[in-house]
Each structure stands twice: as structure tokens, then as C-alpha cells.
Write a protein that holds these residues in place. Sequence first.
Motif, PDB file in Angstrom:
ATOM      1  N   HIS A   1     -10.936  -5.838 -88.693  1.00 36.58           N
ATOM      2  CA  HIS A   1     -11.002  -5.661 -87.241  1.00 36.58           C
ATOM      3  C   HIS A   1      -9.593  -5.563 -86.651  1.00 36.58           C
ATOM      4  CE1 HIS A   1     -12.555  -5.781 -83.209  1.00 36.58           C
ATOM      5  NE2 HIS A   1     -11.825  -6.840 -82.919  1.00 36.58           N
TER       6      HIS A   1
ATOM      7  N   GLU B   1     -11.950  -3.066 -95.019  1.00 41.56           N
ATOM      8  CA  GLU B   1     -12.175  -2.850 -93.592  1.00 41.56           C
ATOM      9  C   GLU B   1     -11.763  -4.109 -92.847  1.00 41.56           C
ATOM     10  OE1 GLU B   1     -15.715  -1.873 -90.328  1.00 41.56           O
ATOM     11  OE2 GLU B   1     -16.080  -1.565 -92.471  1.00 41.56           O
TER      12      GLU B   1
ATOM     13  N   ASN C   1     -12.681  -0.426 -85.870  1.00 36.77           N
ATOM     14  CA  ASN C   1     -12.160  -1.206 -86.980  1.00 36.77           C
ATOM     15  C   ASN C   1     -11.171  -0.356 -87.767  1.00 36.77           C
ATOM     16  OD1 ASN C   1     -13.575  -3.496 -86.352  1.00 36.77           O
ATOM     17  ND2 ASN C   1     -15.109  -3.268 -87.966  1.00 36.77           N
TER      18      ASN C   1
ATOM     19  N   TYR D   1     -14.918  -6.501 -96.246  1.00 32.82           N
ATOM     20  CA  TYR D   1     -14.525  -6.705 -94.849  1.00 32.82           C
ATOM     21  C   TYR D   1     -13.733  -8.002 -94.705  1.00 32.82           C
ATOM     22  CZ  TYR D   1     -14.589  -7.616 -89.858  1.00 32.82           C
ATOM     23  OH  TYR D   1     -14.205  -7.889 -88.571  1.00 32.82           O
TER      24      TYR D   1
END
Length: 350
Positions: A122, A120, A109, A3
Amino acid sequence: MKYIDIVIVGGGQAGLAMAYALKRINLDCIILDENSETGYSWRNRYDSLELFTPKAYSRLYEHNYVGDEREFPTKNDVALYLKEFKKSKNLKVMYGEKVIKVSQKANRNYTIVTHNSTIEAHQVIVATGAFYTPFIPDIHDASIPITLHSANYRNANQIPEGKILIVGGGNTGVQIAAELSSTHEVHLSISKEPKRISTTLLGKSIFWWFDKLQILKLKPNTILGEKLRKAEPLIGHDFVTVLNSVSIHGKLEEISNKVAYFKGKSSLEPDAVIWATGYKNDYSWIKVENALDIDQKPNHHQGISSISGLYYIGLSWQRNRASGLIHGVTEDAEFIAKHIDKNLNTRRNK
């Protein structure tokens, strides 16, 4: 799956400016660059390429080039400059990461897929630039064996003897035609007589005048902006060389059985063709509903997508005339960074 809050796709001048704009307001991000090093795409252009914007108008933020700011940087100057900018600002770049898909998850996301990894994020900022995929119009039958796009042109040594047809009367086509005219019989196909302006006026760079007269700030939806978009001028003296040394033809209508046919019924049997016909952006890898319009172009206003968390930078005329230039992406990056920061603060305060 790794992330990262903000992912920037593309490591050219637009991506670097965007990363630095975010860093200045303490927002963490990473750049995904399909190339092996910063500046690679510039080094990979034709050998004699020289910008028509002087160094003073070819920089990011206040990061200066080496040497006189009135000089016109070469492609290698720009490549080295970008590499040094990235290093001096300590920007995070993952090299060899060509993005093949961006999609949006149920939690809003984004999933970014490259050949090597899945991330991943945002927020995603597309910084692949204004010119991406070489475009050759479908008006030829491939009967001329030596054919290349200007993106693959390097120097006169790769071009055979004989009649050379260059298709396209923009700055690139004219620059290549002028260069080859000293070693080859060159023919240039143009759709219409171009407007020409010098690189200097009264001892000042033409871009100094553009700046002072606010021409670089022209918006795309203004009357003057729309006129300029439809008729971008040639900058420099190469067209004078072309007028004196190159055979000029009208618009190319077709190449068939090794013969090029032009508007006005003239024809030519070229030994090689160079297509200086520009580029098209390819956004087919963005698999986000409503992110693209019916023409598969970004749905955006000044770089801000209609889809939350998706942004663009480096597009021609994104906010104004300067947007497609190295000089212009600094302000565009600041604009987008402020929008992102404002949205994050709103989210935190809820």
C-alpha cells in the motif's frame, strides 16, 4: 503475489531508522536490501575511511556505539553498529532483493519487482540514500588504462607507481589524496579553493557546535542553507597534508590521448586516475507517473511525495543539513512515520 502494507527499499541507516520509526507506532513493514547483510555497503568502502562525525553524532535514535562517544567511527564500526541496531530492534529485512521496478496499480497500491520476487504494497518508502550511483563526468577518452571511481578504491596497494591524478576536491578526494601522498606522487584537481574547518573547536566536536548553533537544523530554502549547500566545507586536517605533499591543479577540463588538461592551460600525463566526483541518484526504476520531476529527481516535500503512499528518506538536505548524515535520519524517519500514521487514521475514520 505477496502483500505487505509498507515496503522500505534500501537497508542502510535510512531504511533501518524508518523501519524502527514505524515499529514504534506499531506499523508493520519490511525492508528490501539488495546486499547480503546489514552494513555491507559500509564494509565495502575504502579501508582507511573514518567518519568526521564522532560516534555521538553518528547514531540512530539513542542506540549507542561501543566505546567513547567522542571517537570517530571507522567504516567497520558503522557496519557493525548498523548490524547490531537491526538485530536489537528486531527489524524485518529481506536480503538479496534488488528492486528493479516500482509501479502503481489501478487501486493505487504499488507493485515492487525484484530479481527474485514480486510484492504488492500500500505504501513504499525509498531509502536508497543520498549517494547511490558513482558519477564520472564525460570529459575523458579512456586513454589512461588505470581509471577508477573512489567507490572502488580500497587502499594504496591497488594503485600503481607513477603519477596519480585524483579528480575532485571534496572530503573523499582530499582524504584519498592525503593517504596516497605518503606512497605516491599525487596530483589533485579541484574546481575552487575549499573552505576548511577543524573537527574540533575549543575542545568540543565541531558537530557539537553545529548542534548548539542550530546549523544542523538549517532548511535548504533559507539563505544560509542555500549558501552551505553550494559550498560544503572540508572537515578535518587532511587538506593541510595535501597542501604540503600534493600538487594541486585547477579544474580538469579534459583527458585526451593520455594527457589531462586543466583550467589555466596546465597539463599532466598521469599513470592512473581516481575520480572522486561523487554520486548520482538513479530513480529510473520508479515507474510511477509524476513521481519524478523533469530532471528525474523525486517530487517531494520533506520526504513526502506528491504521489499518495510514496515517500523518500536519506536524501541530502531532505529536511535540513542533518538529513544526509546518519545522525539526521532519525528525525526524518519520525516525521515521515507520523505522516503515514495520520493518513492511516484518517482513512480508518472515514
